[in-house]
Design a protein around this motif. Structure first.
Motif, PDB file in Angstrom:
ATOM      1  N   UNK A 121      42.423  57.595  48.249  1.00 45.34           N
ATOM      2  CA  UNK A 121      41.813  57.698  49.576  1.00 45.34           C
ATOM      3  C   UNK A 121      40.548  56.838  49.667  1.00 45.34           C
ATOM      4  N   UNK A 122      39.691  56.913  48.655  1.00 44.37           N
ATOM      5  CA  UNK A 122      38.458  56.115  48.645  1.00 44.37           C
ATOM      6  C   UNK A 122      38.796  54.625  48.601  1.00 44.37           C
ATOM      7  N   UNK A 123      39.797  54.242  47.808  1.00 44.41           N
ATOM      8  CA  UNK A 123      40.214  52.847  47.741  1.00 44.41           C
ATOM      9  C   UNK A 123      40.718  52.365  49.097  1.00 44.41           C
ATOM     10  N   UNK A 124      41.504  53.173  49.797  1.00 37.78           N
ATOM     11  CA  UNK A 124      42.021  52.796  51.113  1.00 37.78           C
ATOM     12  C   UNK A 124      40.891  52.609  52.119  1.00 37.78           C
ATOM     13  N   UNK A 125      39.937  53.523  52.149  1.00 36.54           N
ATOM     14  CA  UNK A 125      38.806  53.407  53.075  1.00 36.54           C
ATOM     15  C   UNK A 125      37.973  52.169  52.744  1.00 36.54           C
ATOM     16  N   UNK A 126      37.734  51.913  51.463  1.00 34.85           N
ATOM     17  CA  UNK A 126      36.966  50.734  51.064  1.00 34.85           C
ATOM     18  C   UNK A 126      37.696  49.449  51.450  1.00 34.85           C
ATOM     19  N   UNK A 127      39.014  49.417  51.311  1.00 40.39           N
ATOM     20  CA  UNK A 127      39.784  48.235  51.692  1.00 40.39           C
ATOM     21  C   UNK A 127      39.722  47.998  53.197  1.00 40.39           C
ATOM     22  N   UNK A 128      39.766  49.056  53.982  1.00 36.83           N
ATOM     23  CA  UNK A 128      39.673  48.919  55.440  1.00 36.83           C
ATOM     24  C   UNK A 128      38.296  48.408  55.835  1.00 36.83           C
ATOM     25  N   UNK A 129      37.254  48.956  55.234  1.00 34.57           N
ATOM     26  CA  UNK A 129      35.890  48.494  55.532  1.00 34.57           C
ATOM     27  C   UNK A 129      35.729  47.028  55.135  1.00 34.57           C
ATOM     28  N   UNK A 130      36.208  46.664  53.958  1.00 34.46           N
ATOM     29  CA  UNK A 130      36.120  45.273  53.524  1.00 34.46           C
ATOM     30  C   UNK A 130      36.898  44.347  54.448  1.00 34.46           C
ATOM     31  N   UNK A 131      38.039  44.791  54.947  1.00 31.97           N
ATOM     32  CA  UNK A 131      38.809  43.990  55.896  1.00 31.97           C
ATOM     33  C   UNK A 131      37.995  43.716  57.159  1.00 31.97           C
ATOM     34  N   UNK A 132      37.387  44.757  57.718  1.00 28.75           N
ATOM     35  CA  UNK A 132      36.630  44.567  58.956  1.00 28.75           C
ATOM     36  C   UNK A 132      35.388  43.714  58.740  1.00 28.75           C
ATOM     37  N   UNK A 133      34.780  43.804  57.558  1.00 30.37           N
ATOM     38  CA  UNK A 133      33.605  42.979  57.305  1.00 30.37           C
ATOM     39  C   UNK A 133      33.993  41.527  57.091  1.00 30.37           C
ATOM     40  N   UNK A 134      35.127  41.299  56.442  1.00 35.05           N
ATOM     41  CA  UNK A 134      35.489  39.930  56.088  1.00 35.05           C
ATOM     42  C   UNK A 134      36.407  39.245  57.088  1.00 35.05           C
ATOM     43  N   UNK A 135      36.948  39.944  58.075  1.00 36.13           N
ATOM     44  CA  UNK A 135      37.942  39.355  58.976  1.00 36.13           C
ATOM     45  C   UNK A 135      37.352  38.234  59.836  1.00 36.13           C
ATOM     46  N   UNK A 136      36.168  38.388  60.349  1.00 33.47           N
ATOM     47  CA  UNK A 136      35.468  37.388  61.161  1.00 33.47           C
ATOM     48  C   UNK A 136      36.301  36.858  62.318  1.00 33.47           C
ATOM     49  N   UNK A 137      36.973  37.759  62.997  1.00 32.51           N
ATOM     50  CA  UNK A 137      37.713  37.403  64.203  1.00 32.51           C
ATOM     51  C   UNK A 137      38.741  36.301  63.942  1.00 32.51           C
ATOM     52  N   UNK A 138      39.405  36.344  62.834  1.00 32.50           N
ATOM     53  CA  UNK A 138      40.409  35.349  62.488  1.00 32.50           C
ATOM     54  C   UNK A 138      41.767  35.717  63.036  1.00 32.50           C
ATOM     55  N   UNK A 139      42.817  35.200  62.405  1.00 30.58           N
ATOM     56  CA  UNK A 139      44.168  35.416  62.890  1.00 30.58           C
ATOM     57  C   UNK A 139      44.607  36.870  62.731  1.00 30.58           C
ATOM     58  N   UNK A 140      44.015  37.610  61.795  1.00 35.36           N
ATOM     59  CA  UNK A 140      44.407  38.995  61.574  1.00 35.36           C
ATOM     60  C   UNK A 140      43.434  39.978  62.216  1.00 35.36           C
ATOM     61  N   UNK A 141      42.592  39.513  63.116  1.00 30.72           N
ATOM     62  CA  UNK A 141      41.612  40.388  63.753  1.00 30.72           C
ATOM     63  C   UNK A 141      42.293  41.327  64.734  1.00 30.72           C
ATOM     64  N   UNK A 142      41.936  42.586  64.688  1.00 31.58           N
ATOM     65  CA  UNK A 142      42.547  43.572  65.593  1.00 31.58           C
ATOM     66  C   UNK A 142      41.898  43.508  66.975  1.00 31.58           C
ATOM     67  N   UNK A 143      40.577  43.702  67.119  1.00 33.27           N
ATOM     68  CA  UNK A 143      39.980  43.553  68.455  1.00 33.27           C
ATOM     69  C   UNK A 143      39.623  42.092  68.733  1.00 33.27           C
TER      70      UNK A 143
END
Length: 69
Positions: A26-48
């Motif tokens: 659970x902690x690994x999943x939450x950390x991966x989601x947080x890291x995704x949102x920090x590193x995405x930078x509105x790229x091709x995989x950006x959700x909003x």
């Protein structure tokens, strides 16, 4: 006169891996989601769309070493 001093037995608790594994996952999943949102930078995989996520995590990106400008 010597008196024997009784020292209490100290038990080291053991943590069963079967009980720890779900929390670690659970902690690994939450950390991966947080890291995704920090590193995405509105790229091709950006959700909003837009710059909202980028502006919210801008300083955190610099602390983690992600270039963003």
């Amino acid at each position: 006169m010597s008196q024997a001093i009784a020292t209490p037995e100290v038990e080291i608790p053991t943590i069963p891996v079967a009980q720890l594994a779900p929390w670690a996952a659970f902690v690994f999943l939450i950390a991966a989601i947080v890291l995704f949102f920090i590193s995405a930078d509105q790229g091709i995989v950006s959700i909003p769309s837009g710059n909202a996520v980028h502006e919210w995590v801008h300083d955190g990106r610099h602390l983690l070493g992600f270039p963003c400008h």
